[in-house]
Design a protein around this motif. Structure first.
Motif, PDB file in Angstrom:
ATOM      1  N   ASP A 115     -10.479  -0.780   1.675  1.00 19.68           N
ATOM      2  CA  ASP A 115      -9.850  -0.049   0.278  1.00 19.68           C
ATOM      3  C   ASP A 115     -10.858  -0.168  -0.753  1.00 19.68           C
ATOM      4  O   ASP A 115     -11.455  -1.063  -1.030  1.00 19.68           O
ATOM      5  CB  ASP A 115      -8.471  -0.498   0.091  1.00 19.68           C
ATOM      6  CG  ASP A 115      -7.447  -0.169   1.091  1.00 19.68           C
ATOM      7  OD1 ASP A 115      -7.798   0.464   2.256  1.00 19.68           O
ATOM      8  OD2 ASP A 115      -6.258  -0.523   0.771  1.00 19.68           O
ATOM      9  N   GLY A 141       0.898  -1.142   0.063  1.00 26.44           N
ATOM     10  CA  GLY A 141       0.135   0.160   0.235  1.00 26.44           C
ATOM     11  C   GLY A 141       0.990   1.390   0.038  1.00 26.44           C
ATOM     12  O   GLY A 141       1.827   1.202   0.327  1.00 26.44           O
ATOM     13  N   GLU A 169      -0.207  -1.242   6.869  1.00 23.28           N
ATOM     14  CA  GLU A 169      -0.904  -2.093   5.680  1.00 23.28           C
ATOM     15  C   GLU A 169      -0.899  -3.561   6.073  1.00 23.28           C
ATOM     16  O   GLU A 169      -2.388  -3.976   5.302  1.00 23.28           O
ATOM     17  CB  GLU A 169       0.056  -1.777   4.372  1.00 23.28           C
ATOM     18  CG  GLU A 169      -0.013  -0.551   3.787  1.00 23.28           C
ATOM     19  CD  GLU A 169      -1.309  -0.025   3.217  1.00 23.28           C
ATOM     20  OE1 GLU A 169      -2.097  -0.940   2.899  1.00 23.28           O
ATOM     21  OE2 GLU A 169      -1.204   1.165   2.988  1.00 23.28           O
TER      22      GLU A 169
END
Length: 134
Positions: free
Chosen positions: A98, A35, A50
């Motif tokens: 996300d 990420g 992440e």
């Protein structure tokens, strides 16, 4: 402008063979966690963040092992070893927030296995990690 990516190397705690947490993205195929590093964020801390956001795995320490500009054009990938405390499951699912939310299906990928089947940047990343952990 270069984009900086954090790539946590979450290794299975049994250590034999070395296996890294990998997952199937419902729209983008086989991947490992990575990420974007936020402004002024330490790359190792970004890797730990992440790892938790994308996999649900926690690490007590993330140790930087290097970086590469050869993984994906216009990006520098920063790699960090993240020790995952046992016990761990052999496979699991994690809902990642996300991009509107996705259910990722995780498994442990042996680092000595052929990365064919992973999206190209992740093949490059797995090869880099394998070369640097020998």
């Amino acid at each position: 402008m270069t984009i900086h990516k954090a790539c946590p190397i979450a290794l299975h705690p049994d250590g034999a063979p070395l296996r890294i947490a990998a997952f199937t993205h419902p729209q983008a195929g086989l991947q490992i966690v990575k990420g974007t590093i936020e402004a002024r964020e330490n790359p190792a801390k970004a890797a730990a963040r992440e790892l938790f956001e994308e996999s649900g795995l926690e690490t007590k320490s993330a140790i930087s092992i290097g970086e590469s500009e050869d993984i994906s054009e216009g990006q520098t990938w920063h790699f960090a070893i993240c020790r995952v405390a046992p016990p761990v499951r052999e496979s699991w699912q994690h809902y990642c927030q996300d991009d509107g939310g996705h259910l990722f299906k995780f498994f442990w990928h042996p680092l000595n296995a052929d990365p064919t089947g992973f999206a190209l940047p992740f093949q490059n990343a797995l090869n880099w990690v394998s070369d640097h952990l020998r």
